[in-house]
Motif scaffolding. Structure first.
Motif, short mmCIF file in Angstrom:
data_model
loop_
_atom_site.label_atom_id
_atom_site.label_comp_id
_atom_site.label_asym_id
_atom_site.label_seq_id
_atom_site.Cartn_x
_atom_site.Cartn_y
_atom_site.Cartn_z
N LEU A 82 -10.62 6.57 -4.85
CA LEU A 82 -10.56 5.50 -3.86
C LEU A 82 -9.47 4.52 -4.29
O LEU A 82 -9.40 4.12 -5.45
CB LEU A 82 -11.89 4.76 -3.77
CG LEU A 82 -12.98 5.37 -2.89
CD1 LEU A 82 -14.25 4.53 -2.99
CD2 LEU A 82 -12.53 5.46 -1.44
N LEU A 83 -8.62 4.14 -3.35
CA LEU A 83 -7.52 3.21 -3.62
C LEU A 83 -7.79 1.90 -2.89
O LEU A 83 -8.13 1.90 -1.70
CB LEU A 83 -6.20 3.83 -3.15
CG LEU A 83 -5.81 5.09 -3.91
CD1 LEU A 83 -5.05 6.05 -3.03
CD2 LEU A 83 -5.00 4.75 -5.14
N ASP A 104 -0.96 -2.44 -0.75
CA ASP A 104 -1.62 -1.42 0.06
C ASP A 104 -0.65 -0.29 0.39
O ASP A 104 -1.02 0.89 0.44
CB ASP A 104 -2.15 -2.05 1.35
CG ASP A 104 -3.26 -1.24 1.99
OD1 ASP A 104 -3.98 -0.53 1.27
OD2 ASP A 104 -3.42 -1.34 3.22
N ALA A 111 -0.36 1.76 -2.66
CA ALA A 111 -1.55 2.59 -2.79
C ALA A 111 -1.47 3.81 -1.86
O ALA A 111 -1.90 4.91 -2.23
CB ALA A 111 -2.80 1.77 -2.48
N LEU A 112 -0.92 3.63 -0.67
CA LEU A 112 -0.75 4.76 0.24
C LEU A 112 0.20 5.80 -0.36
O LEU A 112 -0.03 7.01 -0.23
CB LEU A 112 -0.22 4.26 1.60
CG LEU A 112 0.03 5.33 2.66
CD1 LEU A 112 -1.25 6.10 2.98
CD2 LEU A 112 0.60 4.69 3.94
N LYS A 158 -1.72 7.78 -2.72
CA LYS A 158 -2.59 8.73 -2.01
C LYS A 158 -1.84 10.04 -1.75
O LYS A 158 -2.38 11.14 -1.97
CB LYS A 158 -3.07 8.12 -0.71
CG LYS A 158 -4.05 8.96 0.10
CD LYS A 158 -4.53 8.20 1.32
CE LYS A 158 -5.67 8.90 2.03
NZ LYS A 158 -5.29 10.18 2.64
N TYR A 159 -0.60 9.94 -1.29
CA TYR A 159 0.21 11.15 -1.08
C TYR A 159 0.41 11.89 -2.40
O TYR A 159 0.27 13.12 -2.45
CB TYR A 159 1.56 10.78 -0.47
CG TYR A 159 1.52 10.63 1.03
CD1 TYR A 159 1.76 11.71 1.87
CD2 TYR A 159 1.26 9.40 1.62
CE1 TYR A 159 1.73 11.58 3.25
CE2 TYR A 159 1.22 9.26 3.00
CZ TYR A 159 1.46 10.35 3.81
OH TYR A 159 1.41 10.22 5.18
N GLU A 191 -3.00 13.58 -3.59
CA GLU A 191 -3.44 14.71 -2.75
C GLU A 191 -2.49 15.89 -2.85
O GLU A 191 -2.93 17.05 -2.88
CB GLU A 191 -3.59 14.24 -1.30
CG GLU A 191 -4.76 13.28 -1.10
CD GLU A 191 -4.96 12.87 0.33
OE1 GLU A 191 -6.06 12.35 0.64
OE2 GLU A 191 -4.04 13.04 1.16
N CYS A 233 -8.55 11.71 -1.54
CA CYS A 233 -8.33 10.27 -1.72
C CYS A 233 -8.69 9.52 -0.45
O CYS A 233 -8.51 10.02 0.67
CB CYS A 233 -6.86 9.97 -2.03
SG CYS A 233 -6.28 10.64 -3.57
N GLY A 234 -9.15 8.30 -0.61
CA GLY A 234 -9.40 7.43 0.52
C GLY A 234 -8.91 6.03 0.22
O GLY A 234 -8.79 5.64 -0.96
N LEU A 235 -8.60 5.28 1.27
CA LEU A 235 -8.25 3.87 1.12
C LEU A 235 -9.53 3.06 1.37
O LEU A 235 -10.15 3.17 2.43
CB LEU A 235 -7.15 3.48 2.11
CG LEU A 235 -5.82 4.21 1.93
CD1 LEU A 235 -4.84 3.82 3.02
CD2 LEU A 235 -5.21 3.91 0.56
#
Length: 363
Positions: A61-62, A69, A72-73, A76-77, A80, A87-89
């Protein structure tokens, strides 16, 4: 080895209230800062990554706000694609406002924050740790409240950032997160990233080119920014920079989402900025670029030279041979400069956007 370009306007005290002097100076620090992370920060990042990898988190979780933010995205890339980890925000209000108590055993919670001081980030991270999560803070302040409540901490080593628009802390976060994910994979990402400081210096040395482009867009009433894959966080961060400095409404979309309706608002008046990553993300964006050209859009491309030459205007990036996952660290630089130059051209001060504070204390 290309020389690092001279810094922007002098940020010493005798410059007084010269508009944009802080943002300009901090943008110019980025090549040296990237080198500092590779030289001084990477060993500690590898240690943290190895300890967390040994605990085998099953999910990530980010947690972040604003510019962080978007960083963090990007993570996520990376997580994954590189590791195959879901992964989730995080939605912080589920715990801070609603008091939810999720089961976070064996979950890695990564909180990204420039200051480490926002109450909701601190509270949600503490709640995650209480719920069994492995918690990691990625900040520019090792003495922050967020670092104190987190089990692990990574210092992004950006140095003090005084301008309200975050520039160097964004690229510092990206590089630190890249090295962390490489460490989770049992790899050392410093060799691949070693080209970044000099390439960043070369890009930042092209300020006159960006200033000329800014004159083209100073009267824009709206902008649309699009990308796909690793470039999508760059699109979101560029939109944020333009909005908070120049006050131009800037809408960011994944290229796929742009085709699902918002394309209808594109015309030949409002500029569209496309971040075209040299790799699979750029290939996936190609049909979107074709549709935009077909609609007569004023298309501004940040990316490979061939893509820029096919657009209305743009900024060619020296990304040949740079891994796709590292290109966002370079892609954002001309867009930071564009936000700065457009703001100056509109007679505003990018150092002091109205209604904003350096630490935003959301709860």
């Amino acid at each position: 080895m290309p020389a690092t370009p001279p810094p922007g306007p002098d940020t010493s005290d005798d410059q007084g209230d010269v508009p944009g002097r802080l943002m300009s100076g901090e943008m110019a620090e980025q090549p040296a800062m990237l080198r500092r992370i590779l030289d001084r920060g990477a060993p500690r990042i590898r240690e943290v990554a190895a300890e967390i990898a040994a605990r085998k988190p099953r999910f990530v979780l980010l947690t972040a706000r604003g510019t962080s933010d978007n960083a963090a995205l990007y993570a996520k890339y990376l997580l994954e694609i590189r590791l195959g980890l879901p992964c989730g925000l995080a939605s912080m209000s589920t715990t801070t406002a609603y008091g939810a108590k999720p089961d976070l055993r064996d979950v890695l919670v990564v909180t990204v924050s420039q200051s480490g001081g926002s109450p909701d980030l601190v509270a949600s991270t503490q709640a995650a740790r209480d719920a069994g999560a492995v918690t990691l803070a990625v900040t520019n302040n090792p003495d922050s409240a967020l670092a104190a409540v987190s089990e692990y901490h990574i210092d992004i080593l950006a140095g003090p950032e005084k301008a309200l628009p975050a520039t160097k802390t964004y690229t510092a976060s990206l590089l630190s997160l890249y090295l962390f994910v490489e460490g989770l994979a049992g790899a050392d990402g410093t060799e691949a990233a070693s080209v970044l400081p000099d390439l960043a210096g070369a890009i930042l040395g092209r300020r006159a080119e960006v200033k000329a482009l800014a004159a083209r867009y100073r009267f824009a009433e709206r902008m649309v920014i699009t990308s796909r894959g690793y470039g999508y966080p760059t699109a979101k961060e560029a939109a944020l920079k333009l909005m908070e400095t120049s006050y131009i409404p800037a809408l960011s979309y994944s290229g796929a989402d742009l085709l699902h309706g918002p394309l209808a608002m594109v015309d030949n008046i409002s500029p569209v900025i496309a971040v075209v990553t040299d790799g699979r993300g750029g290939e996936a964006l190609q049909p979107v670029l074709d549709r935009l050209r077909g609609r007569g859009a004023d298309l501004f491309v940040v990316g490979p030279k061939a893509q820029v030459e096919a657009a209305s205007a743009g900024f060619a990036l020296p990304t040949s041979g740079v891994p796709e996952e590292l290109q966002p660290i370079l892609e954002i630089l001309p867009l930071q400069m564009l936000a700065y130059e457009v703001t100056i051209a509109r007679g505003q001060d990018p150092d002091s956007p109205r209604a904003l504070a350096k630490v935003t204390e959301t709860r």
